[in-house]
Design a protein around this motif. Structure first.
Motif, PDB file in Angstrom:
ATOM      1  N   HIS A   1     -10.894 -12.022   5.411  1.00  8.21           N
ATOM      2  CA  HIS A   1      -9.592 -12.599   5.095  1.00  8.21           C
ATOM      3  C   HIS A   1      -8.627 -11.437   4.917  1.00  8.21           C
ATOM      4  O   HIS A   1      -8.386 -10.983   3.809  1.00  8.21           O
ATOM      5  CB  HIS A   1      -9.675 -13.442   3.821  1.00  8.21           C
ATOM      6  N   SER A   2      -8.095 -10.969   6.031  1.00  7.56           N
ATOM      7  CA  SER A   2      -7.269  -9.776   5.966  1.00  7.56           C
ATOM      8  C   SER A   2      -5.874 -10.113   5.444  1.00  7.56           C
ATOM      9  O   SER A   2      -5.420 -11.233   5.506  1.00  7.56           O
ATOM     10  CB  SER A   2      -7.180  -9.111   7.343  1.00  7.56           C
ATOM     11  N   GLY A   3      -5.219  -9.116   4.944  1.00 11.70           N
ATOM     12  CA  GLY A   3      -3.896  -9.250   4.364  1.00 11.70           C
ATOM     13  C   GLY A   3      -3.723  -8.220   3.272  1.00 11.70           C
ATOM     14  O   GLY A   3      -4.629  -7.423   3.002  1.00 11.70           O
ATOM     15  N   PHE A   4      -2.570  -8.220   2.635  1.00 15.09           N
ATOM     16  CA  PHE A   4      -2.269  -7.214   1.622  1.00 15.09           C
ATOM     17  C   PHE A   4      -3.299  -7.229   0.494  1.00 15.09           C
ATOM     18  O   PHE A   4      -3.800  -6.176   0.093  1.00 15.09           O
ATOM     19  CB  PHE A   4      -0.868  -7.436   1.051  1.00 15.09           C
ATOM     20  N   ILE A   5      -3.621  -8.415  -0.011  1.00 16.71           N
ATOM     21  CA  ILE A   5      -4.556  -8.519  -1.135  1.00 16.71           C
ATOM     22  C   ILE A   5      -5.934  -8.026  -0.734  1.00 16.71           C
ATOM     23  O   ILE A   5      -6.601  -7.301  -1.483  1.00 16.71           O
ATOM     24  CB  ILE A   5      -4.623  -9.963  -1.673  1.00 16.71           C
ATOM     25  N   SER A   6      -6.384  -8.390   0.462  1.00 20.04           N
ATOM     26  CA  SER A   6      -7.688  -7.922   0.939  1.00 20.04           C
ATOM     27  C   SER A   6      -7.729  -6.403   1.016  1.00 20.04           C
ATOM     28  O   SER A   6      -8.693  -5.774   0.591  1.00 20.04           O
ATOM     29  CB  SER A   6      -7.976  -8.517   2.319  1.00 20.04           C
ATOM     30  N   GLY A   7      -6.664  -5.814   1.563  1.00 19.86           N
ATOM     31  CA  GLY A   7      -6.603  -4.359   1.653  1.00 19.86           C
ATOM     32  C   GLY A   7      -6.546  -3.705   0.285  1.00 19.86           C
ATOM     33  O   GLY A   7      -7.144  -2.649   0.068  1.00 19.86           O
ATOM     34  N   PHE A   8      -5.849  -4.336  -0.643  1.00 17.22           N
ATOM     35  CA  PHE A   8      -5.724  -3.796  -1.994  1.00 17.22           C
ATOM     36  C   PHE A   8      -7.064  -3.836  -2.722  1.00 17.22           C
ATOM     37  O   PHE A   8      -7.436  -2.898  -3.428  1.00 17.22           O
ATOM     38  CB  PHE A   8      -4.680  -4.590  -2.773  1.00 17.22           C
ATOM     39  N   VAL A   9      -7.799  -4.926  -2.552  1.00 19.09           N
ATOM     40  CA  VAL A   9      -9.045  -5.129  -3.295  1.00 19.09           C
ATOM     41  C   VAL A   9     -10.185  -4.277  -2.740  1.00 19.09           C
ATOM     42  O   VAL A   9     -11.048  -3.816  -3.488  1.00 19.09           O
ATOM     43  CB  VAL A   9      -9.424  -6.629  -3.294  1.00 19.09           C
ATOM     44  N   HIS A  10     -10.196  -4.034  -1.430  1.00 20.07           N
ATOM     45  CA  HIS A  10     -11.353  -3.369  -0.808  1.00 20.07           C
ATOM     46  C   HIS A  10     -11.694  -2.024  -1.448  1.00 20.07           C
ATOM     47  O   HIS A  10     -12.865  -1.792  -1.773  1.00 20.07           O
ATOM     48  CB  HIS A  10     -11.135  -3.201   0.688  1.00 20.07           C
ATOM     49  N   PRO A  11     -10.740  -1.112  -1.667  1.00 18.01           N
ATOM     50  CA  PRO A  11     -11.122   0.166  -2.301  1.00 18.01           C
ATOM     51  C   PRO A  11     -11.631   0.002  -3.724  1.00 18.01           C
ATOM     52  O   PRO A  11     -12.349   0.854  -4.229  1.00 18.01           O
ATOM     53  CB  PRO A  11      -9.811   0.972  -2.285  1.00 18.01           C
TER      54      PRO A  11
ATOM     55  N   TRP B   1      -1.562  -4.352   9.528  1.00 15.30           N
ATOM     56  CA  TRP B   1      -0.625  -3.459   8.836  1.00 15.30           C
ATOM     57  C   TRP B   1      -0.428  -3.859   7.381  1.00 15.30           C
ATOM     58  O   TRP B   1      -0.281  -3.002   6.510  1.00 15.30           O
ATOM     59  CB  TRP B   1       0.711  -3.400   9.577  1.00 15.30           C
ATOM     60  N   TRP B   2      -0.435  -5.184   7.107  1.00 18.90           N
ATOM     61  CA  TRP B   2      -0.346  -5.614   5.718  1.00 18.90           C
ATOM     62  C   TRP B   2      -1.599  -5.207   4.947  1.00 18.90           C
ATOM     63  O   TRP B   2      -1.533  -4.815   3.782  1.00 18.90           O
ATOM     64  CB  TRP B   2      -0.157  -7.140   5.635  1.00 18.90           C
ATOM     65  N   THR B   3      -2.741  -5.306   5.606  1.00 19.33           N
ATOM     66  CA  THR B   3      -3.996  -4.913   4.966  1.00 19.33           C
ATOM     67  C   THR B   3      -3.978  -3.419   4.656  1.00 19.33           C
ATOM     68  O   THR B   3      -4.385  -2.987   3.567  1.00 19.33           O
ATOM     69  CB  THR B   3      -5.189  -5.256   5.868  1.00 19.33           C
ATOM     70  N   LEU B   4      -3.487  -2.619   5.604  1.00 14.05           N
ATOM     71  CA  LEU B   4      -3.381  -1.179   5.372  1.00 14.05           C
ATOM     72  C   LEU B   4      -2.410  -0.868   4.235  1.00 14.05           C
ATOM     73  O   LEU B   4      -2.645   0.048   3.447  1.00 14.05           O
ATOM     74  CB  LEU B   4      -2.936  -0.463   6.640  1.00 14.05           C
ATOM     75  N   ALA B   5      -1.325  -1.632   4.150  1.00 13.38           N
ATOM     76  CA  ALA B   5      -0.376  -1.419   3.055  1.00 13.38           C
ATOM     77  C   ALA B   5      -1.039  -1.670   1.708  1.00 13.38           C
ATOM     78  O   ALA B   5      -0.836  -0.924   0.737  1.00 13.38           O
ATOM     79  CB  ALA B   5       0.838  -2.341   3.231  1.00 13.38           C
ATOM     80  N   GLY B   6      -1.854  -2.717   1.635  1.00  9.86           N
ATOM     81  CA  GLY B   6      -2.588  -2.982   0.398  1.00  9.86           C
ATOM     82  C   GLY B   6      -3.577  -1.886   0.079  1.00  9.86           C
ATOM     83  O   GLY B   6      -3.711  -1.464  -1.080  1.00  9.86           O
ATOM     84  N   MET B   7      -4.267  -1.391   1.115  1.00 11.54           N
ATOM     85  CA  MET B   7      -5.244  -0.314   0.917  1.00 11.54           C
ATOM     86  C   MET B   7      -4.567   0.948   0.407  1.00 11.54           C
ATOM     87  O   MET B   7      -5.069   1.612  -0.502  1.00 11.54           O
ATOM     88  CB  MET B   7      -5.960  -0.034   2.233  1.00 11.54           C
ATOM     89  N   LEU B   8      -3.408   1.291   0.977  1.00  7.28           N
ATOM     90  CA  LEU B   8      -2.692   2.489   0.531  1.00  7.28           C
ATOM     91  C   LEU B   8      -2.180   2.337  -0.896  1.00  7.28           C
ATOM     92  O   LEU B   8      -2.183   3.298  -1.668  1.00  7.28           O
ATOM     93  CB  LEU B   8      -1.534   2.799   1.475  1.00  7.28           C
ATOM     94  N   THR B   9      -1.736   1.137  -1.236  1.00  7.31           N
ATOM     95  CA  THR B   9      -1.276   0.897  -2.605  1.00  7.31           C
ATOM     96  C   THR B   9      -2.422   1.117  -3.600  1.00  7.31           C
ATOM     97  O   THR B   9      -2.254   1.783  -4.626  1.00  7.31           O
ATOM     98  CB  THR B   9      -0.729  -0.527  -2.743  1.00  7.31           C
ATOM     99  N   ALA B  10      -3.584   0.555  -3.280  1.00 11.09           N
ATOM    100  CA  ALA B  10      -4.743   0.744  -4.157  1.00 11.09           C
ATOM    101  C   ALA B  10      -5.154   2.207  -4.206  1.00 11.09           C
ATOM    102  O   ALA B  10      -5.548   2.722  -5.259  1.00 11.09           O
ATOM    103  CB  ALA B  10      -5.905  -0.115  -3.673  1.00 11.09           C
ATOM    104  N   THR B  11      -5.055   2.899  -3.069  1.00 13.67           N
ATOM    105  CA  THR B  11      -5.395   4.322  -3.023  1.00 13.67           C
ATOM    106  C   THR B  11      -4.537   5.118  -3.992  1.00 13.67           C
ATOM    107  O   THR B  11      -5.031   5.947  -4.769  1.00 13.67           O
ATOM    108  CB  THR B  11      -5.213   4.865  -1.591  1.00 13.67           C
ATOM    109  N   VAL B  12      -3.234   4.864  -3.965  1.00 15.43           N
ATOM    110  CA  VAL B  12      -2.309   5.576  -4.857  1.00 15.43           C
ATOM    111  C   VAL B  12      -2.645   5.271  -6.317  1.00 15.43           C
ATOM    112  O   VAL B  12      -2.642   6.168  -7.172  1.00 15.43           O
ATOM    113  CB  VAL B  12      -0.847   5.202  -4.527  1.00 15.43           C
ATOM    114  N   LEU B  13      -2.960   4.025  -6.614  1.00 16.51           N
ATOM    115  CA  LEU B  13      -3.287   3.662  -7.995  1.00 16.51           C
ATOM    116  C   LEU B  13      -4.595   4.313  -8.449  1.00 16.51           C
ATOM    117  O   LEU B  13      -4.701   4.771  -9.593  1.00 16.51           O
ATOM    118  CB  LEU B  13      -3.383   2.138  -8.130  1.00 16.51           C
TER     119      LEU B  13
END
Length: 201
Positions: A33-43, A150-162
């Motif tokens: 289930h890709s998207g911003f939340i998925s990308g954010f949660v994965h890391p 791209w939304w998934t990557l944006a979520g992943m980068l946000t989580a990375t920074v945090l």
């Protein structure tokens, strides 16, 4: 008695350790289930990513000569090259030994935390950035063909920074007192990376 800053650092390190039972790389199912939340949660649930990102922040804080730019070279290099790697993965660029390099990143960043090795800022950014490319490529491979990549990557980068910020905060709080706690966390990350490499041998 521990100070509030030390207690906060301990909580951040403990939170990082909670996912120790997770597999090293969760693979395509994590992005079903890709998207911003998925990308954010994965890391946050992929131990290899979580440990590497927190360790980069810990090392940057422990090795910095002072507050300021010294703190940011490693995290900025990792985040930027993670994005580069993800784009390469999305384009289908094949890199050799992706999983071994991800495992090696844990071994190396863990040892950097333990040693508190000081290097010039650009060297720090490039050093962790090389490993970040492989983390990013793994994500890019998983997301290839996704409409919301791209939304998934944006979520992943946000989580990375945090996660980098959590590592920086913990490392800064522990750099003068109780530094052994940060070094113990680094040793754990290094041991995890070494165990993954041994499994792949």
């Amino acid at each position: 008695m521990l100070s509030p800053r030390t207690k906060c650092a301990l909580i951040l390190i403990a939170a990082s350790a909670l996912s120790m039972s997770a597999s090293a790389h969760t693979g395509v199912e994590a992005h079903s289930h890709s998207g911003f939340i998925s990308g954010f949660v994965h890391p946050l649930f992929g131990l290899d990513h979580l440990a590497a990102m927190v360790a980069v922040g810990l090392w940057s804080a422990l090795a910095a000569r002072s507050a300021g730019r010294d703190l940011l070279w490693g995290p900025a290099g990792f985040a930027a090259m993670l994005l580069v790697g993800a784009v390469l993965g999305l384009q289908g660029v094949a890199l050799p030994a992706v999983e071994p390099m991800i495992a090696a990143s844990l071994l190396v960043t863990g040892l950097l935390v333990v040693s508190r090795l000081r290097v010039p800022g650009l060297v720090a950014a490039l050093g962790v950035g090389v490993f970040a490319v492989f983390h990013g490529v793994a994500h890019g491979y998983e997301l290839a063909g996704s409409d919301s990549a791209w939304w998934t990557l944006a979520g992943m980068l946000t989580a990375t920074v945090l996660l980098h910020s959590a590592g920086l905060a913990a490392g800064w709080a522990l750099r003068h007192r109780h530094v052994w706690l940060a070094r113990a966390a680094g040793a754990g990350v290094a041991a995890f990376g070494g165990a993954l490499l041994a499994q792949m041998a």
